[in-house]
Scaffold this motif. Structure first.
Motif, PDB file in Angstrom:
ATOM      1  N   SER A   5       0.570 -19.205 -15.341  1.00 51.66           N
ATOM      2  CA  SER A   5       1.792 -18.559 -14.815  1.00 51.66           C
ATOM      3  C   SER A   5       1.760 -18.420 -13.296  1.00 51.66           C
ATOM      4  O   SER A   5       2.613 -17.759 -12.720  1.00 51.66           O
ATOM      5  N   THR A   6       0.750 -19.033 -12.649  1.00 54.76           N
ATOM      6  CA  THR A   6       0.659 -18.921 -11.190  1.00 54.76           C
ATOM      7  C   THR A   6       0.480 -20.316 -10.589  1.00 54.76           C
ATOM      8  O   THR A   6       0.277 -21.289 -11.311  1.00 54.76           O
ATOM      9  N   CYS A   7       0.550 -20.371  -9.256  1.00 54.65           N
ATOM     10  CA  CYS A   7       0.315 -21.654  -8.591  1.00 54.65           C
ATOM     11  C   CYS A   7      -0.639 -21.430  -7.413  1.00 54.65           C
ATOM     12  O   CYS A   7      -0.986 -20.298  -7.075  1.00 54.65           O
ATOM     13  N   ILE A   8      -1.061 -22.539  -6.831  1.00 47.72           N
ATOM     14  CA  ILE A   8      -1.888 -22.523  -5.616  1.00 47.72           C
ATOM     15  C   ILE A   8      -0.996 -23.067  -4.509  1.00 47.72           C
ATOM     16  O   ILE A   8      -0.206 -23.990  -4.748  1.00 47.72           O
ATOM     17  N   LYS A   9      -1.097 -22.510  -3.314  1.00 47.47           N
ATOM     18  CA  LYS A   9      -0.312 -23.048  -2.197  1.00 47.47           C
ATOM     19  C   LYS A   9      -1.248 -23.499  -1.085  1.00 47.47           C
ATOM     20  O   LYS A   9      -2.174 -22.773  -0.718  1.00 47.47           O
ATOM     21  N   VAL A  10      -0.992 -24.709  -0.582  1.00 50.27           N
ATOM     22  CA  VAL A  10      -1.746 -25.227   0.563  1.00 50.27           C
ATOM     23  C   VAL A  10      -0.769 -25.286   1.730  1.00 50.27           C
ATOM     24  O   VAL A  10       0.250 -25.986   1.665  1.00 50.27           O
ATOM     25  N   LEU A  11      -1.061 -24.510   2.776  1.00 46.40           N
ATOM     26  CA  LEU A  11      -0.155 -24.391   3.920  1.00 46.40           C
ATOM     27  C   LEU A  11      -0.691 -25.204   5.093  1.00 46.40           C
ATOM     28  O   LEU A  11      -1.803 -24.946   5.571  1.00 46.40           O
ATOM     29  N   ASP A  12       0.103 -26.171   5.530  1.00 41.27           N
ATOM     30  CA  ASP A  12      -0.297 -27.039   6.643  1.00 41.27           C
ATOM     31  C   ASP A  12       0.287 -26.488   7.942  1.00 41.27           C
ATOM     32  O   ASP A  12       1.507 -26.376   8.078  1.00 41.27           O
ATOM     33  N   MET A  13      -0.592 -26.136   8.872  1.00 40.52           N
ATOM     34  CA  MET A  13      -0.138 -25.548  10.137  1.00 40.52           C
ATOM     35  C   MET A  13       0.000 -26.586  11.255  1.00 40.52           C
ATOM     36  O   MET A  13       0.266 -26.221  12.395  1.00 40.52           O
ATOM     37  N   THR A  14      -0.179 -27.874  10.928  1.00 43.40           N
ATOM     38  CA  THR A  14       0.007 -28.933  11.930  1.00 43.40           C
ATOM     39  C   THR A  14       1.336 -28.722  12.648  1.00 43.40           C
ATOM     40  O   THR A  14       2.366 -28.518  11.996  1.00 43.40           O
ATOM     41  N   GLY A  15       1.309 -28.784  13.981  1.00 42.28           N
ATOM     42  CA  GLY A  15       2.571 -28.751  14.728  1.00 42.28           C
ATOM     43  C   GLY A  15       3.144 -27.368  14.961  1.00 42.28           C
ATOM     44  O   GLY A  15       4.255 -27.231  15.469  1.00 42.28           O
ATOM     45  N   LEU A  16       2.407 -26.301  14.574  1.00 45.62           N
ATOM     46  CA  LEU A  16       2.937 -24.941  14.781  1.00 45.62           C
ATOM     47  C   LEU A  16       3.073 -24.667  16.278  1.00 45.62           C
ATOM     48  O   LEU A  16       2.132 -24.833  17.036  1.00 45.62           O
ATOM     49  N   LYS A  17       4.279 -24.248  16.689  1.00 45.77           N
ATOM     50  CA  LYS A  17       4.540 -23.999  18.116  1.00 45.77           C
ATOM     51  C   LYS A  17       5.147 -22.617  18.299  1.00 45.77           C
ATOM     52  O   LYS A  17       5.617 -21.997  17.355  1.00 45.77           O
ATOM     53  N   LEU A  18       5.190 -22.183  19.553  1.00 50.57           N
ATOM     54  CA  LEU A  18       5.801 -20.886  19.857  1.00 50.57           C
ATOM     55  C   LEU A  18       7.267 -20.856  19.450  1.00 50.57           C
ATOM     56  O   LEU A  18       7.802 -19.812  19.102  1.00 50.57           O
ATOM     57  N   SER A  19       7.924 -22.023  19.477  1.00 49.99           N
ATOM     58  CA  SER A  19       9.354 -22.048  19.120  1.00 49.99           C
ATOM     59  C   SER A  19       9.578 -21.703  17.644  1.00 49.99           C
ATOM     60  O   SER A  19      10.708 -21.452  17.223  1.00 49.99           O
ATOM     61  N   ALA A  20       8.492 -21.659  16.855  1.00 51.93           N
ATOM     62  CA  ALA A  20       8.623 -21.274  15.436  1.00 51.93           C
ATOM     63  C   ALA A  20       9.212 -19.873  15.307  1.00 51.93           C
ATOM     64  O   ALA A  20       9.754 -19.505  14.261  1.00 51.93           O
ATOM     65  N   LEU A  21       9.114 -19.102  16.375  1.00 50.42           N
ATOM     66  CA  LEU A  21       9.667 -17.744  16.353  1.00 50.42           C
ATOM     67  C   LEU A  21      11.161 -17.773  16.045  1.00 50.42           C
ATOM     68  O   LEU A  21      11.698 -16.842  15.441  1.00 50.42           O
ATOM     69  N   ASN A  22      11.825 -18.856  16.430  1.00 48.30           N
ATOM     70  CA  ASN A  22      13.265 -18.953  16.163  1.00 48.30           C
ATOM     71  C   ASN A  22      13.558 -19.040  14.675  1.00 48.30           C
ATOM     72  O   ASN A  22      14.683 -18.796  14.253  1.00 48.30           O
ATOM     73  N   GLN A  23      12.545 -19.402  13.881  1.00 50.16           N
ATOM     74  CA  GLN A  23      12.780 -19.535  12.437  1.00 50.16           C
ATOM     75  C   GLN A  23      12.350 -18.289  11.677  1.00 50.16           C
ATOM     76  O   GLN A  23      12.373 -18.267  10.457  1.00 50.16           O
ATOM     77  N   ILE A  24      11.979 -17.245  12.419  1.00 50.81           N
ATOM     78  CA  ILE A  24      11.377 -16.111  11.708  1.00 50.81           C
ATOM     79  C   ILE A  24      12.387 -15.441  10.776  1.00 50.81           C
ATOM     80  O   ILE A  24      12.026 -14.937   9.714  1.00 50.81           O
ATOM     81  N   LYS A  25      13.677 -15.504  11.138  1.00 53.71           N
ATOM     82  CA  LYS A  25      14.699 -14.871  10.293  1.00 53.71           C
ATOM     83  C   LYS A  25      14.757 -15.543   8.913  1.00 53.71           C
ATOM     84  O   LYS A  25      14.748 -14.883   7.879  1.00 53.71           O
ATOM     85  N   ILE A  26      14.774 -16.881   8.925  1.00 54.50           N
ATOM     86  CA  ILE A  26      14.878 -17.596   7.647  1.00 54.50           C
ATOM     87  C   ILE A  26      13.581 -17.468   6.853  1.00 54.50           C
ATOM     88  O   ILE A  26      13.596 -17.286   5.630  1.00 54.50           O
ATOM     89  N   LEU A  27      12.442 -17.487   7.543  1.00 54.00           N
ATOM     90  CA  LEU A  27      11.161 -17.349   6.840  1.00 54.00           C
ATOM     91  C   LEU A  27      11.033 -15.958   6.234  1.00 54.00           C
ATOM     92  O   LEU A  27      10.509 -15.788   5.137  1.00 54.00           O
ATOM     93  N   THR A  28      11.545 -14.960   6.947  1.00 51.32           N
ATOM     94  CA  THR A  28      11.511 -13.583   6.434  1.00 51.32           C
ATOM     95  C   THR A  28      12.392 -13.468   5.196  1.00 51.32           C
ATOM     96  O   THR A  28      12.013 -12.833   4.203  1.00 51.32           O
ATOM     97  N   ALA A  29      13.574 -14.103   5.244  1.00 48.63           N
ATOM     98  CA  ALA A  29      14.485 -14.052   4.084  1.00 48.63           C
ATOM     99  C   ALA A  29      13.805 -14.643   2.851  1.00 48.63           C
ATOM    100  O   ALA A  29      13.803 -14.052   1.766  1.00 48.63           O
ATOM    101  N   ILE A  30      13.179 -15.807   3.046  1.00 51.39           N
ATOM    102  CA  ILE A  30      12.537 -16.490   1.914  1.00 51.39           C
ATOM    103  C   ILE A  30      11.351 -15.688   1.389  1.00 51.39           C
ATOM    104  O   ILE A  30      11.174 -15.524   0.181  1.00 51.39           O
ATOM    105  N   SER A  31      10.539 -15.137   2.309  1.00 49.19           N
ATOM    106  CA  SER A  31       9.358 -14.407   1.824  1.00 49.19           C
ATOM    107  C   SER A  31       9.764 -13.085   1.161  1.00 49.19           C
ATOM    108  O   SER A  31       9.107 -12.634   0.228  1.00 49.19           O
ATOM    109  N   THR A  32      10.876 -12.482   1.603  1.00 50.12           N
ATOM    110  CA  THR A  32      11.347 -11.241   0.961  1.00 50.12           C
ATOM    111  C   THR A  32      11.818 -11.532  -0.468  1.00 50.12           C
ATOM    112  O   THR A  32      11.514 -10.781  -1.397  1.00 50.12           O
TER     113      THR A  32
END
Length: 330
Positions: free
Chosen positions: A151-178
């Protein structure tokens, strides 16, 4: 005579749920897929085994499902297919395979997802469709194949390419994680984080102490692309494509490649998309436009984590002399 044996929390929760209205019980069937006790335990864990808090969380989640018609979300394909393809190219997620114990392995390209080809509503709709397809189709198939409840999964998170501009996506990422925290609690057994740049390490230092111990224990930051560690728990064929080669930024190069589990051409996305189209045709429902799913209010603890990430990003931006876009807040 000693005290009477205490009723286990999941039994207490079952009794409380028995008093719920019929529509809530019906939508709960899509949540538990034949394993109600396991589903209740997930909500109990998410509320530190506090029965009444777990009940409130579960009832809120079941109401959210009814109000947003989550039970029929797999009958609502995102059309035209070109729009869906552009969502897949900018919200990098896929099923790369299964662990040796039969647990589905979902891969997420955190650093290279741009979320810039559609409205927030489409990205949230697509995310929920993947969750529901995982819970209603993928996990029951794994359960059947391996002969025990999965009933569960494993997640592999790839951080390749993470930049400071990712802050602009924090609203959508917050919505999804909520949405995930409140309606799909404890569905991820372990998070493996790979291809970590400096910016992630700096943020992780700040965020780690804010996480609940239960969550902190699930997160493993691996060295490099994480291949050797991951091969201990899965076969080579289930490794995400970005774990196959060191230092090539392989997420980016192969996002349209069939070997990339992010691509719409990958069997998982093909099956999911065809499934939603078939369900829609059965109901004669195909119509354009995104669903507007209500995003539940964020947990105050999670809001603190987002603030910490924002503050750290701003600090890093100032150190680098690069401006971090400050207009991401509504």
């Amino acid at each position: 005579m000693g005290p009477p044996p205490a009723t286990p929390p999941s039994e207490q929760l079952t009794r409380l749920l028995d008093q719920a209205e019929e529509p809530l019980k019906q939508t709960f069937q899509n949540v538990h897929q034949g394993y109600p006790a396991e589903a209740l335990v997930r909500f109990l864990k998410a509320r530190e085994w506090h029965v009444l808090k777990a009940r409130d969380m579960l009832v809120d989640s079941l109401n959210w499902r009814i109000q947003n018609e989550i039970d029929s979300i797999l009958e609502k394909p995102i059309i035209p297919v070109d729009l869906y393809r552009s969502i897949r190219e900018t919200q990098l997620v896929g099923l790369s395979g299964y662990s040796k114990e039969g647990i589905p392995v979902f891969s997420i390209g955190v650093g290279l997802s741009t979320y810039d080809k559609a409205s927030v509503h489409y990205y949230v709709q697509s995310h929920i469709q993947i969750n529901e397809y995982r819970d209603r189709i993928i996990l029951p198939m794994a359960t059947k194949k391996f002969g025990r409840p999965i009933s569960t999964c494993i997640k592999v998170l790839d951080m390749t390419g993470l930049k400071l501009s990712a802050l602009n996506q924090i609203k959508i990422l917050t919505a999804i994680s909520t949405v995930d925290d409140l309606n799909y609690p404890e569905k991820t057994e372990t998070y493996y984080i790979v291809n970590v740049p400096y910016i992630f390490s700096a943020c992780w230092k700040v965020v780690k102490p804010l996480l609940q111990e239960r969550t902190r224990k699930k997160v493993h930051v691996l060295h490099g692309c994480g291949r050797d560690e991951l091969l201990k728990i899965m076969d080579h064929s289930s490794l995400p494509h970005f774990c196959l080669r060191e230092g090539t930024g392989s997420s980016k190069n192969s996002s349209s490649d069939i070997d990339s589990c992010f691509s719409l051409d990958h069997p998982f996305h093909q099956e999911l998309y065809h499934y939603t189209e078939e369900q829609a045709l059965k109901r004669e429902l195909i119509k354009q436009g995104s669903l507007h799913v209500n995003i539940p209010d964020q947990d105050p603890e999670d809001a603190k984590i987002v603030e910490a990430i924002e503050a750290e990003f701003h600090k890093l931006g100032e150190q680098n002399g690069s401006s971090v876009n400050g207009d991401h807040k509504e």
